[in-house]
Design a protein around this motif. Structure first.
Motif, PDB file in Angstrom:
ATOM      1  N   MET A 146      -9.481  -0.061  -7.597  1.00 43.62           N
ATOM      2  CA  MET A 146      -8.881   1.207  -7.374  1.00 43.62           C
ATOM      3  C   MET A 146      -8.619   1.543  -5.727  1.00 43.62           C
ATOM      4  O   MET A 146      -7.845   2.083  -5.321  1.00 43.62           O
ATOM      5  CB  MET A 146      -9.932   2.243  -7.770  1.00 43.62           C
ATOM      6  N   VAL A 147      -9.441   0.907  -5.141  1.00 39.63           N
ATOM      7  CA  VAL A 147      -9.158   1.043  -3.543  1.00 39.63           C
ATOM      8  C   VAL A 147      -7.865   0.524  -2.940  1.00 39.63           C
ATOM      9  O   VAL A 147      -6.992   1.109  -2.353  1.00 39.63           O
ATOM     10  CB  VAL A 147     -10.321   0.310  -2.665  1.00 39.63           C
ATOM     11  N   LEU A 148      -7.508  -0.708  -3.809  1.00 34.98           N
ATOM     12  CA  LEU A 148      -6.315  -1.510  -3.458  1.00 34.98           C
ATOM     13  C   LEU A 148      -5.030  -0.498  -3.929  1.00 34.98           C
ATOM     14  O   LEU A 148      -4.021  -0.414  -3.428  1.00 34.98           O
ATOM     15  CB  LEU A 148      -6.280  -2.712  -4.005  1.00 34.98           C
ATOM     16  N   GLU A 149      -5.222  -0.117  -5.300  1.00 34.36           N
ATOM     17  CA  GLU A 149      -4.218   0.878  -5.568  1.00 34.36           C
ATOM     18  C   GLU A 149      -4.290   2.188  -4.880  1.00 34.36           C
ATOM     19  O   GLU A 149      -2.862   2.403  -4.525  1.00 34.36           O
ATOM     20  CB  GLU A 149      -4.865   1.389  -7.244  1.00 34.36           C
ATOM     21  N   PHE A 150      -5.129   2.716  -4.404  1.00 33.92           N
ATOM     22  CA  PHE A 150      -4.984   3.934  -3.434  1.00 33.92           C
ATOM     23  C   PHE A 150      -4.047   3.388  -2.265  1.00 33.92           C
ATOM     24  O   PHE A 150      -3.289   4.242  -1.889  1.00 33.92           O
ATOM     25  CB  PHE A 150      -6.523   4.222  -2.829  1.00 33.92           C
ATOM     26  N   LEU A 151      -4.377   2.086  -1.580  1.00 34.95           N
ATOM     27  CA  LEU A 151      -3.657   1.867  -0.725  1.00 34.95           C
ATOM     28  C   LEU A 151      -2.274   1.581  -0.857  1.00 34.95           C
ATOM     29  O   LEU A 151      -1.461   1.899   0.042  1.00 34.95           O
ATOM     30  CB  LEU A 151      -4.093   0.565   0.057  1.00 34.95           C
ATOM     31  N   PHE A 152      -1.934   1.017  -2.049  1.00 32.93           N
ATOM     32  CA  PHE A 152      -0.464   0.880  -2.395  1.00 32.93           C
ATOM     33  C   PHE A 152       0.228   2.171  -2.711  1.00 32.93           C
ATOM     34  O   PHE A 152       1.365   2.266  -2.287  1.00 32.93           O
ATOM     35  CB  PHE A 152      -0.394  -0.050  -3.521  1.00 32.93           C
ATOM     36  N   THR A 153      -0.616   3.239  -3.171  1.00 31.37           N
ATOM     37  CA  THR A 153       0.031   4.493  -3.178  1.00 31.37           C
ATOM     38  C   THR A 153       0.268   5.427  -2.069  1.00 31.37           C
ATOM     39  O   THR A 153       1.146   6.178  -1.769  1.00 31.37           O
ATOM     40  CB  THR A 153      -0.598   5.464  -4.273  1.00 31.37           C
ATOM     41  N   GLU A 154      -0.530   5.018  -1.006  1.00 30.08           N
ATOM     42  CA  GLU A 154      -0.859   5.889   0.050  1.00 30.08           C
ATOM     43  C   GLU A 154       0.570   5.872   0.814  1.00 30.08           C
ATOM     44  O   GLU A 154       1.113   6.906   1.526  1.00 30.08           O
ATOM     45  CB  GLU A 154      -1.823   5.481   0.984  1.00 30.08           C
ATOM     46  N   ARG A 155       1.049   4.646   1.116  1.00 29.16           N
ATOM     47  CA  ARG A 155       2.316   4.450   2.137  1.00 29.16           C
ATOM     48  C   ARG A 155       3.171   3.636   1.145  1.00 29.16           C
ATOM     49  O   ARG A 155       3.101   3.418  -0.074  1.00 29.16           O
ATOM     50  CB  ARG A 155       1.847   3.694   3.005  1.00 29.16           C
ATOM     51  N   ASN A 156       4.205   3.192   1.582  1.00 30.46           N
ATOM     52  CA  ASN A 156       5.349   2.586   1.010  1.00 30.46           C
ATOM     53  C   ASN A 156       5.519   1.065   1.144  1.00 30.46           C
ATOM     54  O   ASN A 156       5.899   0.470   2.373  1.00 30.46           O
ATOM     55  CB  ASN A 156       6.511   3.213   1.575  1.00 30.46           C
ATOM     56  N   HIS A 157       4.807   0.391   0.181  1.00 30.26           N
ATOM     57  CA  HIS A 157       4.691  -1.262   0.481  1.00 30.26           C
ATOM     58  C   HIS A 157       5.607  -1.513  -0.555  1.00 30.26           C
ATOM     59  O   HIS A 157       5.559  -1.604  -1.723  1.00 30.26           O
ATOM     60  CB  HIS A 157       3.408  -1.454   0.062  1.00 30.26           C
ATOM     61  N   ILE A 158       6.693  -2.318   0.097  1.00 29.04           N
ATOM     62  CA  ILE A 158       7.697  -3.078  -0.844  1.00 29.04           C
ATOM     63  C   ILE A 158       7.797  -4.462  -0.212  1.00 29.04           C
ATOM     64  O   ILE A 158       8.554  -4.845   0.438  1.00 29.04           O
ATOM     65  CB  ILE A 158       9.273  -2.294  -0.627  1.00 29.04           C
ATOM     66  N   CYS A 159       6.900  -5.121  -0.802  1.00 28.60           N
ATOM     67  CA  CYS A 159       6.593  -6.356  -0.428  1.00 28.60           C
ATOM     68  C   CYS A 159       7.886  -7.206  -0.415  1.00 28.60           C
ATOM     69  O   CYS A 159       8.258  -7.995   0.341  1.00 28.60           O
ATOM     70  CB  CYS A 159       5.579  -7.095  -1.471  1.00 28.60           C
ATOM     71  N   ALA A 160       8.650  -7.203  -1.310  1.00 26.57           N
ATOM     72  CA  ALA A 160       9.812  -8.055  -1.276  1.00 26.57           C
ATOM     73  C   ALA A 160      10.677  -7.858  -0.195  1.00 26.57           C
ATOM     74  O   ALA A 160      11.374  -9.053   0.093  1.00 26.57           O
ATOM     75  CB  ALA A 160      10.763  -7.484  -2.742  1.00 26.57           C
ATOM     76  N   VAL A 161      10.695  -6.720   0.414  1.00 24.08           N
ATOM     77  CA  VAL A 161      11.305  -6.832   1.588  1.00 24.08           C
ATOM     78  C   VAL A 161      10.677  -6.523   3.107  1.00 24.08           C
ATOM     79  O   VAL A 161      11.288  -6.324   3.988  1.00 24.08           O
ATOM     80  CB  VAL A 161      12.755  -5.451   1.464  1.00 24.08           C
ATOM     81  N   CYS A 162       9.489  -7.162   2.909  1.00 19.79           N
ATOM     82  CA  CYS A 162       8.571  -7.024   3.856  1.00 19.79           C
ATOM     83  C   CYS A 162       8.447  -7.891   4.851  1.00 19.79           C
ATOM     84  O   CYS A 162       8.414  -9.281   4.138  1.00 19.79           O
ATOM     85  CB  CYS A 162       7.117  -6.311   3.525  1.00 19.79           C
ATOM     86  N   VAL A 163       8.468  -8.079   6.031  1.00 20.37           N
ATOM     87  CA  VAL A 163       8.446  -9.069   7.009  1.00 20.37           C
ATOM     88  C   VAL A 163       7.108 -10.039   6.865  1.00 20.37           C
ATOM     89  O   VAL A 163       6.906 -11.053   7.202  1.00 20.37           O
ATOM     90  CB  VAL A 163       8.560  -8.613   8.508  1.00 20.37           C
ATOM     91  N   SER A 164       6.107  -9.508   6.107  1.00 25.98           N
ATOM     92  CA  SER A 164       4.828  -9.917   6.023  1.00 25.98           C
ATOM     93  C   SER A 164       4.510 -10.376   4.493  1.00 25.98           C
ATOM     94  O   SER A 164       3.485 -11.060   4.224  1.00 25.98           O
ATOM     95  CB  SER A 164       3.522  -9.041   6.288  1.00 25.98           C
ATOM     96  N   ASN A 165       5.667 -10.525   3.723  1.00 29.23           N
ATOM     97  CA  ASN A 165       5.731 -10.867   2.480  1.00 29.23           C
ATOM     98  C   ASN A 165       4.962 -12.464   2.521  1.00 29.23           C
ATOM     99  O   ASN A 165       5.623 -13.276   3.198  1.00 29.23           O
ATOM    100  CB  ASN A 165       6.713 -10.869   1.763  1.00 29.23           C
ATOM    101  N   GLY A 166       4.018 -12.670   1.754  1.00 32.46           N
ATOM    102  CA  GLY A 166       3.525 -13.950   1.630  1.00 32.46           C
ATOM    103  C   GLY A 166       2.570 -14.109   2.585  1.00 32.46           C
ATOM    104  O   GLY A 166       1.703 -15.312   2.673  1.00 32.46           O
TER     105      GLY A 166
END
Ligand code: FMN
Ligand code: SF4
Ligand code: SF4
Ligand code: SF4
Ligand code: FES
Lengths: 243, 179, 550
Positions: free
Chosen positions: A95-115
């Motif tokens: 749930m902590v992780l879910e909260f973090l993903f909902t809090e801001r905009n994480h779009i891993c597929a286009v993120c420079v840190s993906n992976g």
């Protein structure tokens, strides 16, 4: 050494997940667990920086204590019985992780840190396959005013590692936290663009301790931003020597 | 058409079709699967109406328009096991990049500010957009989640194989967001 | 200046004699509530009237602290324990002066036999509304500083702690931690220096208990702090007061100066070797700064954010030193405990909750205001006795105690005694003393939403569960009050409550779900009506009409 620290430094024996382990009295549960190959998830913690107990991922159960305790700041006691893994803890961690993903905009597929992202791997490790609470879709800025680095608040988890490394190690105290609650975010100087900061030395430590794609080097493309953490063990050593 | 093969459907909502490409990337394993499953509805086969009852439906893409919403509701009613395939279905991913902005602003940016010719917001043909592009499970119940952008062919193959064995696939060592 | 026992007696005696010279004393409440409704003008008019009639030698007009029924202010009391006039205006002055030798002015009189006054027991508020808060002499004449005097001249720190322990006093800041135990922990802790902090941040919405004590009887708090400092071995104290309390700050500053001048604070207090200095620190009004570790961070000049405990401030507090931190009302109980003995205090209240508690009674009751009642009194006695029941013939529905960290208690528990354990057993808390009465016109989902909004905006943002969880809980409640929620949302809400409560870093997050949990426990049908039937039974919530894509 004052008597209390001498006493604290004495060897303690305790149980983690039923296993007998020994520790010196000034160690935290997290340190002892890791020494013994027992994994506890962490996010705000980074060895060498003052622990803050903010992300709550490392919460563990301790027999006889009715509250959950953060392993990263809780010191061991003689005969303590610690449980690092239970259905309940796993659920809270997800749930902590879910909260973090909902809090801001994480779009891993286009993120420079993906992976190369700790949030992303934590989600994977903890079996968080989807988010059950509605996303908040906050509108957040990217500050690319610094010549070499940029901060994308959409990816920040407010772990304050950047704040601490800058203050405690680099001694510049460029970073700080601004506002409160859901509006909290990290700022440079007195909320000035990073590029105009007079305190920033450009050392890049914040970029490399940042667990996510929030602080990155400029000019890297999707999935290219791997963090270089080689300097971290020295931080721990230096701080231990300094006492 | 009655066979005892497992009836499988795939649908394409607001996604880039990458997940379907990955599905096709199963290559020769598709032939093997074809013995066990029957693809009853898909952008890959020519079938206009969603069948009465499907065993497994794989959904690619976020729910972004009123049309997507009607579709997914109907599909849910006619599907036993609904699978969110890929990050767009699971998290709404790239389609969600518009979500922090107001819908009017998004539309006027796309069709007015950035258009060279014929500057107007379309009223017909293009389905009306929802205020936000949403993950599928926020609108209907989803039974299995396969994150990844796109999930690899191996992951999809594993997931389908597990489902065929009657198990809910455990995928955390195989895929992740953005994988 | 050094005080001796005789000096203290003399000071008190002189003041009492001075007052005795007057035939009549007219006390005007000058606490914030009455001031805001024009008490200063009433006082000026009374003074002018007295002068005009050349009664200066016979009639004393003085400003005093809070009398309690603030909503009926400005309040004027004529002769102590005599009548109290309510809603007084300068135009009433001639009538009041005319009546001094005759019968009271009927139309202004508050009924004296009102349970409002009868059922209260005043320890913390014993001087409130009686003495002039700006006069040290007034406080001394009411036995003020006698306890401090006794402590530094006759008692050892251990004896002081023993007396406080014997009294059974528990912290009034919310958690109810035994005060004697806390003091002895700080006394035993080792450090280069020790500090005493008075927590006057009072951030609960609608709470004004601490403010009233500070404005009405500031010396009492200073005396309590000084006794505590003596007991734990501290030489420096801080009063952390929210900046929204300018009158309290002004009176405290004045009181500190007066006390220093008379040798009750500063070096060599009352001629002993004990020294204790007090300084004021202003809080910027963040609720979370009332949490002890955040408060300490704020005094240190850092961001007002909690840190994990242990270590507790008793061991590692202000600037790393052992620190005693207590609430205003806790300190306000100390002097009477020392004066009258711990056993006396322990004889009031219940088995585990001793003494009295000050409540700010508000909401749908006839008499609102500040009350002090013995622990163990029932909710019914407070609401229907002292509070005079529910106005306009409406029906009682619930009473909210403990503010944003507390819960709503329904009718079936009205005969329950008010003590720490009983309140906790029904899902609420004693808290700092907010008590809001609700009738059938209150929607419980809306109430839960109100408190959640408060916690959401007051969250410091440090830990994930509270920072993000309060937003999610608020959003779900908001959807419910708009008729947009589904039944699954109710399960999710309960799951979020459980998680935020057990994983948040500090008390704010840990208790933020309480208003939801308690209303769900007793008023689940109201939630379901909002969700299933899309109606608000109390008629408070506006349901959305257009279809929203859920
Ligand atoms: C969010 C939060 C707000 C608080 N606000 C106050 C406050 O305004 N006043 C207060 O005395 N205690 C407040 N407390 C409790 C303090 O942390 C502390 O327990 C108290 O001051 C101790 O004093 P006591 O033992 O006399 O009650 C608060 C606690 C939390 C978690
Ligand atoms: S920061 Fe990490 S979790 Fe967030 S989008 Fe980037 S890779 Fe994904
Ligand atoms: S910018 Fe990075 S290091 Fe700093 S608080 Fe955000 S996530 Fe943590
Ligand atoms: S519980 Fe809330 S107020 Fe307390 S530390 Fe966490 S975010 Fe801050
Ligand atoms: S790692 Fe312990 S709270 Fe974040």
């Amino acid at each position: 050494m004052t008597p209390t620290t001498a006493q604290q430094a004495r060897v303690k024996t305790l149980k983690i997940n039923g296993r007998d382990v020994s520790a010196s009295g000034d160690q935290t549960i997290l340190e002892v667990a890791r020494e013994n190959g027992i994994e506890i998830p962490t996010l705000c913690h980074l060895s060498g920086l003052t622990p803050v107990g903010a992300c709550r991922l490392c919460l563990v159960e301790v027999k006889g204590v009715n509250k959950l305790l953060p392993a990263c700041v809780t010191r061991v006691h003689e005969n303590m019985e610690v449980f690092t893994d239970s259905e309940r803890l796993r659920k809270y961690r997800r749930m902590v992780l879910e909260f973090l993903f909902t809090e801001r905009n994480h779009i891993c597929a286009v993120c420079v840190s993906n992976g190369h992202c700790e949030l992303q791997s934590l989600a994977q490790q903890q079996g968080m396959t989807h988010v059950r609470v509605p996303y908040l879709y906050q509108k957040l800025h990217v500050d690319a005013s610094h010549p070499r680095f940029k901060v994308d608040h959409n990816r920040c988890v407010l772990c304050t590692r950047c704040v601490r490394v800058c203050d405690e190690i680099e001694g510049a105290h460029t970073w700080d936290v601004f506002h409160r609650g859901i509006k909290a975010r990290v700022i440079t100087d007195l909320n000035q663009p990073w590029g105009t900061s007079e305190t920033c030395t450009g050392c890049g430590k914040c970029v490399h301790v940042c667990p996510t794609g929030a602080l990155t080097e400029k000019g890297v493309s999707v999935a290219e931003m791997a963090k270089r953490r080689q300097f971290l063990p020295y931080l721990t050593m230096m701080r231990e020597e300094r006492g | 058409m009655s066979s005892n093969k497992v009836k499988v459907a795939t649908v394409w909502l607001d996604g880039c079709s990458g997940c379907h490409m990955s599905f096709l990337d199963m290559d020769e394993r598709l032939v093997e699967l074809a013995d066990k499953i029957e693809l009853v509805y898909s952008p890959l086969v020519d079938m206009k109406e969603f069948p009465e009852m499907v065993d497994v439906t794989l959904v690619e893409g976020a729910v972004a328009s009123v049309e997507d919403l009607h579709k997914i509701r109907k599909i849910r009613e006619h599907t036993k096991i609904l699978v969110s395939l890929g990050d767009c279905a699971v998290t709404s991913n790239v389609p969600s990049m518009r979500n922090p902005f107001k819908l009017e602003d998004v539309l006027s940016r796309a069709y007015l500010e950035n258009a060279d010719l014929n500057q107007q917001i379309p009223q017909e043909v293009i389905p009306k957009l929802l205020p936000h592009a949403r993950p599928v499970h926020e609108l209907v119940k989803v039974d299995v989640f396969i994150p990844g952008c796109p999930p690899s062919a191996d992951t999809i193959y594993f997931a389908i194989s597990e489902l065929l064995e009657g198990r809910i696939p455990e995928l955390s060592d195989k895929t992740r967001f953005g994988a | 200046m050094t005080m001796h026992p005789e000096d203290l007696d003399q000071l008190a005696q002189a003041r009492r004699e001075e007052e005795a010279q007057y035939r009549h004393r007219i006390c005007v409440c000058m606490a914030a509530g009455c001031l805001s409704s024009g008490a200063d003008k009433v006082k000026a008019a009374l003074e002018a009237g007295v002068k005009e009639r050349s009664l200066e030698k016979d009639v004393l007009v003085k400003g005093v602290g809070c009398m309690g029924p603030c909503a009926a202010g400005p309040l004027v009391a004529v002769d102590i324990d005599g009548v109290i006039y309510h809603d007084v205006t300068p135009d009433d002055v001639p009538a009041i002066l005319d009546s001094l030798e005759g019968k009271p002015v009927k139309r202004l009189e508050m009924p004296k036999d009102s349970p409002l006054f009868q059922r209260q027991v005043r320890i913390v508020l014993e001087n409130s509304g009686k003495i002039d808060p700006e006069s040290l002499e007034d406080y001394v004449a009411a036995n003020g500083y006698a306890a401090l005097f006794k402590v530094v001249t006759e008692m050892s720190p251990g004896e002081v702690i023993e007396e406080v322990t014997k009294s059974g006093l528990r912290g009034r800041g919310g958690a109810g931690y035994p005060t004697g135990l806390k003091w002895s922990t700080v006394a035993k802790a080792r450090g280069p220096r020790k500090f005493v902090i008075c927590n006057a941040d009072e951030g609960d919405p609608g709470a004004f208990m601490d403010r009233s004590v500070l404005e009405s009887d500031p010396h009492r708090v200073l005396e309590g702090m000084a006794i505590a400092a003596y007991a734990v071995g501290a030489d420096m104290g801080y009063l952390y007061v929210r900046a929204e309390y300018p009158l309290a700050v002004k009176r405290l500053k004045q009181a500190i100066k007066q006390a220093e001048r008379q040798g009750f604070l500063g070096n060599n207090i009352c001629g002993s070797t004990f020294s204790f200095h007090v300084d004021i620190r202003l809080g910027a009004g963040a609720f979370v700064c009332g949490e002890e570790t955040a408060l300490i961070a704020s005094i240190e000049g850092n961001r007002g954010q909690p840190r994990p405990r242990p270590p507790y401030p008793a061991e590692v507090g202000l600037w790393g030193c052992p620190t005693l931190i207590n609430n205003v009302e806790t300190f306000a109980n100390i002097a009477p405990i020392i004066r009258n003995g711990g056993e006396w205090f322990a004889s009031i209240g219940t088995e585990k909750s001793k003494g009295t508690k000050v409540f700010a009674l508000a909401g749908r009751v006839v008499n609102t205001g500040l009350i002090e009642v013995p622990m163990g009194i029932t909710l019914r006695e407070i609401i229907f006795g002292i509070g005079g029941g529910i106005p306009d013939g409406k029906r009682f529905k619930a009473v909210q105690t403990g503010g944003p960290s507390g819960g709503c208690i329904p009718e079936q528990f009205l005969d329950m005694p008010v003590d720490y354990e009983s309140l906790a057993s029904v899902g609420s808390i004693m808290g700092s003393g907010g008590m809001i009465v609700m009738d059938e016109t209150s929607c419980m989902v809306d109430v839960a939403k109100f408190f959640m909004e408060f916690c959401m905006t007051e969250s410091c943002g440090k830990c994930v569960p509270c920072r993000v969880g309060t937003v999610h809980m608020y959003n779900l409640l908001d959807r419910m009050t708009k008729g947009l929620a589904r039944m699954e949302d109710l399960d999710l809400l309960e799951e979020l409550c459980d998680m935020v409560r057990h994983t948040s870093l500090c008390g704010l997050g840990q208790t933020a779900p309480n208003p939801v949990i308690s209303t769900l426990r007793y008023f689940r049908d109201e939630y379901e009506a909002h969700i299933k039937d899309k109606i608000c039974p109390a008629g408070v919530c506006q349901m959305a009409t257009a279809e929203v894509y859920a």
